[in-house]
Design a protein around this motif. Structure first.
Motif, PDB file in Angstrom:
ATOM      1  N   ASP A 131      12.289   3.293  -2.922  1.00 41.31           N
ATOM      2  CA  ASP A 131      13.800   3.305  -2.759  1.00 41.31           C
ATOM      3  C   ASP A 131      14.212   2.216  -2.177  1.00 41.31           C
ATOM      4  OD1 ASP A 131      13.908   6.030  -3.770  1.00 41.31           O
ATOM      5  OD2 ASP A 131      13.259   6.908  -1.982  1.00 41.31           O
ATOM      6  N   ARG A 132      13.549   1.577  -1.160  1.00 44.23           N
ATOM      7  CA  ARG A 132      14.231   0.619  -0.567  1.00 44.23           C
ATOM      8  C   ARG A 132      13.848  -0.890  -1.203  1.00 44.23           C
ATOM      9  NH1 ARG A 132      18.007  -0.245  -0.043  1.00 44.23           N
ATOM     10  NH2 ARG A 132      18.278   1.674  -1.049  1.00 44.23           N
ATOM     11  N   LEU A 133      12.760  -1.043  -1.646  1.00 39.48           N
ATOM     12  CA  LEU A 133      12.005  -2.160  -2.184  1.00 39.48           C
ATOM     13  C   LEU A 133      12.157  -2.544  -3.543  1.00 39.48           C
ATOM     14  CD1 LEU A 133       8.855  -2.497   0.277  1.00 39.48           C
ATOM     15  CD2 LEU A 133      11.215  -3.315   0.645  1.00 39.48           C
ATOM     16  N   ASP A 134      12.647  -1.523  -4.417  1.00 41.52           N
ATOM     17  CA  ASP A 134      12.835  -1.639  -6.018  1.00 41.52           C
ATOM     18  C   ASP A 134      13.746  -2.819  -6.402  1.00 41.52           C
ATOM     19  OD1 ASP A 134      15.262  -0.758  -5.346  1.00 41.52           O
ATOM     20  OD2 ASP A 134      15.096   1.118  -6.289  1.00 41.52           O
ATOM     21  N   GLY A 135      14.581  -3.226  -5.644  1.00 43.21           N
ATOM     22  CA  GLY A 135      15.275  -4.431  -5.961  1.00 43.21           C
ATOM     23  C   GLY A 135      14.460  -5.686  -5.427  1.00 43.21           C
TER      24      GLY A 135
ATOM     25  N   THR B  15       0.762  -1.322  -0.030  1.00 44.69           N
ATOM     26  CA  THR B  15       0.109  -0.203  -0.045  1.00 44.69           C
ATOM     27  C   THR B  15       0.978   1.426  -0.123  1.00 44.69           C
ATOM     28  OG1 THR B  15      -1.787  -1.230   1.112  1.00 44.69           O
ATOM     29  CG2 THR B  15      -1.827   1.176   1.105  1.00 44.69           C
ATOM     30  N   GLY B  16       1.949   1.209   0.872  1.00 43.32           N
ATOM     31  CA  GLY B  16       2.702   2.468   0.848  1.00 43.32           C
ATOM     32  C   GLY B  16       3.529   2.690  -0.400  1.00 43.32           C
ATOM     33  N   MET B  17       4.008   1.513  -1.137  1.00 43.74           N
ATOM     34  CA  MET B  17       4.645   1.725  -2.463  1.00 43.74           C
ATOM     35  C   MET B  17       3.767   2.147  -3.290  1.00 43.74           C
ATOM     36  SD  MET B  17       6.512  -2.192  -2.504  1.00 43.74           S
ATOM     37  CE  MET B  17       7.092  -2.126  -4.203  1.00 43.74           C
TER      38      MET B  17
ATOM     39  N   ILE C 176      17.812 -12.254   1.392  1.00 40.85           N
ATOM     40  CA  ILE C 176      19.402 -12.471   1.592  1.00 40.85           C
ATOM     41  C   ILE C 176      20.046 -11.724   0.351  1.00 40.85           C
ATOM     42  CG2 ILE C 176      21.527 -13.858   1.644  1.00 40.85           C
ATOM     43  CD1 ILE C 176      19.789 -15.517   3.910  1.00 40.85           C
ATOM     44  N   VAL C 177      19.372 -12.482  -0.937  1.00 43.54           N
ATOM     45  CA  VAL C 177      19.797 -12.058  -2.141  1.00 43.54           C
ATOM     46  C   VAL C 177      19.684 -10.523  -2.333  1.00 43.54           C
ATOM     47  CG1 VAL C 177      19.340 -12.120  -4.827  1.00 43.54           C
ATOM     48  CG2 VAL C 177      19.861 -14.219  -3.257  1.00 43.54           C
ATOM     49  N   THR C 178      18.424 -10.168  -2.097  1.00 40.02           N
ATOM     50  CA  THR C 178      18.075  -8.301  -2.290  1.00 40.02           C
ATOM     51  C   THR C 178      19.042  -7.861  -1.516  1.00 40.02           C
ATOM     52  OG1 THR C 178      15.601  -9.272  -2.773  1.00 40.02           O
ATOM     53  CG2 THR C 178      16.271  -7.013  -2.243  1.00 40.02           C
TER      54      THR C 178
END
Length: 211
Positions: free
Chosen positions: A190-194, A38-40, A90-92
């Motif tokens: 910005d934090r979750l784009d990957g 929701t925030g995204m 972990i990968v992200t």
């Protein structure tokens, strides 16, 4: 605190919250994922305001798919779901951390100067190497399918592609960060784009029977 210290402290707090929710699972993890999605979407709509209805639909899909992927991964039977979800994290995270520090220490060649001037080729390889090492260690420790050893560096590159995509959105909108929720990190996008491509592509690989 200086910017790097703020970034590290807030990053550790966010990782701790995500790990606790993932381990507990169920309602708590679902609520966290729903809140983040929701925030995204809120940030997406703020960035793309005035760009047309198609961008709103694209944003809805962009935020919904990784949320569904994370919930589906976590709900897999036994320990497999949790182990795979933690592998995604972990990968992200290792990609992001490895790219950040490798870029700061060794970065010389610009990766995509017209999109994100601070990203470097050396940072890209640092992120890929970190994800391959730490993601591979988790595969070895938990007995996940060996194919995830190969997928770790591939999805690390995809994670950085997701970062560049979001940077392109911000450049078009003329904003530095997607939000100011997270000290030292900006907004949720910005934090979750990957995490977006890593979660979705991991689910696709499992559903396709590749792993």
């Amino acid at each position: 605190m200086n910017e790097l210290t703020t970034r590290i402290v807030s990053g550790v707090v966010m990782i701790a919250i995500a790990l606790m929710a993932a381990i507990v699972g169920g309602y708590y993890f679902a609520v966290m994922v729903a809140a983040l999605a929701t925030g995204m979407f809120y940030e997406w709509m703020r960035i793309t305001r005035g760009w047309g209805f198609g961008w709103s639909v694209a944003g809805f899909v962009y935020c919904l798919l990784p949320a569904l992927a994370l919930l589906w991964i976590r709900d897999r039977s036994g320990d497999q779901g949790l182990n795979l979800l933690l592998w995604v994290f972990i990968v992200t995270w290792s990609t992001d951390i490895g790219a950040y520090f490798a870029g700061r220490r060794f970065g010389k060649r610009k990766l995509a100067p017209t999109i994100s001037p601070n990203k470097t080729v050396e940072g890209l390889w640092g992120g890929v190497a970190a994800a391959a090492l730490l993601g591979g260690a988790w595969v070895w420790a938990t007995g996940l399918h060996p194919a995830f050893l190969v997928l770790a560096p591939i999805l690390a590159a995809a994670a950085q592609g997701g970062d560049l995509f979001e940077s392109g959105l911000k450049r078009r909108a003329g904003v530095k960060d997607s939000g100011d929720w997270l000290p030292g990190h900006g907004g949720l996008l910005d934090r979750l784009d990957g995490l977006v491509p890593v979660a979705v592509l991991t689910s696709v690989a499992v559903l396709a029977g590749a792993v």
